[in-house]
Write an enzyme that holds these catalytic residues in place. Structure first.
Site, PDB file in Angstrom:
ATOM      1  N   TYR A  62      33.897  42.083  37.171  1.00 37.75           N
ATOM      2  CA  TYR A  62      35.352  41.939  37.089  1.00 37.75           C
ATOM      3  C   TYR A  62      35.732  40.586  36.500  1.00 37.75           C
ATOM      4  O   TYR A  62      34.962  39.625  36.524  1.00 37.75           O
ATOM      5  CB  TYR A  62      36.022  42.147  38.453  1.00 37.75           C
ATOM      6  CG  TYR A  62      35.844  41.011  39.455  1.00 37.75           C
ATOM      7  CD1 TYR A  62      36.715  39.920  39.457  1.00 37.75           C
ATOM      8  CD2 TYR A  62      34.829  41.044  40.404  1.00 37.75           C
ATOM      9  CE1 TYR A  62      36.569  38.895  40.391  1.00 37.75           C
ATOM     10  CE2 TYR A  62      34.679  40.028  41.331  1.00 37.75           C
ATOM     11  CZ  TYR A  62      35.555  38.953  41.323  1.00 37.75           C
ATOM     12  OH  TYR A  62      35.411  37.936  42.238  1.00 37.75           O
ATOM     13  N   CYS A  63      36.959  40.533  35.964  1.00 41.02           N
ATOM     14  CA  CYS A  63      37.550  39.284  35.493  1.00 41.02           C
ATOM     15  C   CYS A  63      38.951  39.183  36.090  1.00 41.02           C
ATOM     16  O   CYS A  63      39.174  39.653  37.211  1.00 41.02           O
ATOM     17  CB  CYS A  63      37.551  39.201  33.961  1.00 41.02           C
ATOM     18  SG  CYS A  63      38.401  40.551  33.116  1.00 41.02           S
ATOM     19  N   TRP A  64      39.880  38.581  35.374  1.00 45.90           N
ATOM     20  CA  TRP A  64      41.203  38.343  35.952  1.00 45.90           C
ATOM     21  C   TRP A  64      42.006  39.639  36.094  1.00 45.90           C
ATOM     22  O   TRP A  64      42.483  39.969  37.170  1.00 45.90           O
ATOM     23  CB  TRP A  64      41.967  37.336  35.093  1.00 45.90           C
ATOM     24  CG  TRP A  64      43.422  37.193  35.420  1.00 45.90           C
ATOM     25  CD1 TRP A  64      44.455  37.269  34.561  1.00 45.90           C
ATOM     26  CD2 TRP A  64      44.010  36.940  36.707  1.00 45.90           C
ATOM     27  NE1 TRP A  64      45.655  37.091  35.209  1.00 45.90           N
ATOM     28  CE2 TRP A  64      45.404  36.890  36.532  1.00 45.90           C
ATOM     29  CE3 TRP A  64      43.492  36.774  37.993  1.00 45.90           C
ATOM     30  CZ2 TRP A  64      46.290  36.669  37.589  1.00 45.90           C
ATOM     31  CZ3 TRP A  64      44.369  36.554  39.055  1.00 45.90           C
ATOM     32  CH2 TRP A  64      45.748  36.501  38.838  1.00 45.90           C
ATOM     33  N   ILE A  77      40.620  41.103  39.377  1.00 47.18           N
ATOM     34  CA  ILE A  77      40.881  40.526  40.694  1.00 47.18           C
ATOM     35  C   ILE A  77      42.361  40.625  41.063  1.00 47.18           C
ATOM     36  O   ILE A  77      42.726  40.523  42.236  1.00 47.18           O
ATOM     37  CB  ILE A  77      40.400  39.060  40.763  1.00 47.18           C
ATOM     38  CG1 ILE A  77      40.269  38.633  42.234  1.00 47.18           C
ATOM     39  CG2 ILE A  77      41.322  38.141  39.971  1.00 47.18           C
ATOM     40  CD1 ILE A  77      39.597  37.301  42.422  1.00 47.18           C
TER      41      ILE A  77
END
Length: 351
Positions: free
Chosen positions: A95-97, A124
Site C-alpha cells: 500500500y501507499c497513500w 492508507i
C-alpha cells in the site's frame, strides 16, 4: 495481468497471515502506518520531496520520469526483500497513500516477477477513514470513566500500568501519545502524531469493547501535540475521580528517575526554554541557577512547589464531582486502594 486489490476490512480480517508492505517514504511511515506494516520505501524523504516539486513545477510527465530513474536502481533490492517476506506469508499486500502509482507499480512488478502481490484499495487513507468512523461509533457508547488523578510525580502511570497488567480496562493516554502532557512531557519519549494516537486509541478500544467502564489518567484536552477526542474529555469530566496523595519528596524522586535529566540534559534545557515565558523573577532566576548547577532535585522541587502544584490545584476546582482521596506511600498501595474503590463502584453492578 490484472492487479488484484483488497479492501481494508478484508485486510484487517486476515492481517496475522499477511506480509504487509508500506512503500511510502520513511517520514510518512513514521507519522502513521497500519500496525504490522513493514516500510520498504520507493523514495527517501528527499527523493519524495524532489519528485513532488517536479510534479508541481514541470508537470506529471517529468515527475514520472524522475521517479522511474530513482526506483529503477532499487528494484533488485526490493524484489529480494519482498520475495523473502512473501515466502513467510499466505498473502502479500502493498500500500501507499491512496492506492496510487507507488503501490500499483511495485505490486505489478512483483506479480510479473512471479511473486503475487495485492494492492490495498484506497491506500492508507482507507485505513484512516475506518479508524475515524470506528472512533465515532465508540464515542456513542457512553461508557462511564474512572479518572486517576494526582499531582505530578504521584506514580499514577505506574499504578495504571499495573492495573492494566491485572486485566483492568485501562486506556493509557500518555503512552498512546508518547508524551506526559507537560512542557517537559516529551523528555526521553517519542511523541506520536494525531493519526498514530487515534490508531492506537482505536486498537485499545477494540480490545476493551466488552469492558463496562474505562480507566484513564487525568489529563488536559491536549497531550503534547495530540488533541483528545471530545468523548474522552466528556467522559473524564463526568467520571468518578480518584485522587492519589503521594509524599512530596517521593514525588521528586519519582520524577528524577522517570525523566533522568542527567541523560536528557539537552531535552530538559529545551523544555525549560519554552517554559520561561510563563515564569517571573525571582523564581525564574532560581530555576536557572539550579539547572546551571545541575541540581536537578532542587530544580524539580521548585517547579512543583511554585508552578505545577498551584496550577493543578486551580484545575481541580473545575470538576463538578468530588474526588475520592487515596493516600499512599507505594505503587502497590495505590493499586490495592484503587481496586478497592473499583469494587465498591462496579462489582455490585457486575455481579
Amino acid at each position: 495481468m490484472d492487479l488484484k486489490q483488497i479492501e481494508i476490512n478484508d485486510l484487517l480480517a486476515i492481517q496475522h497471515k499477511l506480509a504487509l508492505i508500506d512503500v511510502r517514504s520513511p517520514l510518512e511511515y513514521e507519522e502513521f502506518h497500519i500496525p504490522g506494516a513493514i516500510n520498504l520505501p520507493l523514495f527517501s524523504n528527499d527523493e519524495r520531496a524532489e519528485v513532488g516539486t517536479l510534479y508541481k513545477q514541470k508537470g506529471p510527465e517529468e515527475a514520472k520520469e524522475r521517479g522511474v530513474e530513482i526506483v529503477s536502481h532499487k528494484l533488485p533490492s526490493l524484489y529480494k526483500k519482498i520475495k523473502a517476506l512473501a515466502a513467510e506469508a499466505e498473502q502479500t499486500v502493498i500500500y501507499c497513500w491512496r492506492g496510487g502509482m507507488r503501490s500499483k507499480s511495485l505490486a505489478n512488478f512483483m506479480t510479473v516477477m512471479g511473486v503475487m502481490c495485492w494492492q490495498l484499495r484506497g491506500g492508507i487513507r482507507s485505513f484512516r477513514k475506518l479508524v475515524t468512523e470506528q472512533l465515532h461509533v465508540f464515542s456513542q457508547e457512553k461508557k462511564p470513566f474512572v479518572v486517576i488523578e494526582g499531582y505530578t510525580g504521584s506514580r499514577k502511570t505506574d499504578i495504571l500500568k499495573q492495573l492494566s497488567e491485572k486485566g483492568y480496562p485501562v486506556i493509557d493516554l500518555e503512552g498512546l501519545a508518547g508524551h506526559r502532557g507537560s512542557i517537559f512531557g516529551s523528555v526521553g519519549l517519542n511523541p506520536q502524531s494525531q493519526k498514530a494516537f487515534e490508531c492506537g486509541l482505536w486498537q485499545r478500544l477494540c480490545d476493551l469493547k466488552d469492558a463496562p467502564y474505562y480507566i484513564v489518567e487525568g489529563e488536559s484536552k491536549r497531550i503534547g501535540r495530540v488533541v483528545l477526542p471530545p468523548f474522552i474529555n466528556e467522559g473524564k469530566a463526568q467520571g468518578e475521580r480518584i485522587m492519589i496523595d503521594y509524599p512530596f519528596q517521593a514525588r521528586v524522586e519519582a520524577i528524577l528517575k522517570e525523566y533522568n535529566p542527567e541523560e536528557n540534559k539537552a531535552a530538559v534545557n529545551e523544555a525549560f526554554w519554552h517554559l520561561q515565558k510563563y515564569l517571573r523573577q525571582p523564581f525564574l532566576g532560581e530555576l536557572e541557577a539550579a539547572l546551571q548547577n545541575e541540581d536537578y532535585a532542587l530544580f524539580i522541587e521548585q517547579l512543583l512547589e511554585h508552578y505545577y502544584d498551584p496550577r493543578y490545584q486551580h484545575q481541580l476546582k473545575k470538576y463538578p464531582k468530588e474526588a475520592k482521596r487515596l493516600s499512599i506511600t507505594s505503587v502497590a498501595e495505590g493499586v490495592e486502594g484503587v481496586e478497592a474503590i473499583l469494587n465498591t463502584l462496579y462489582a455490585p453492578a457486575l455481579g
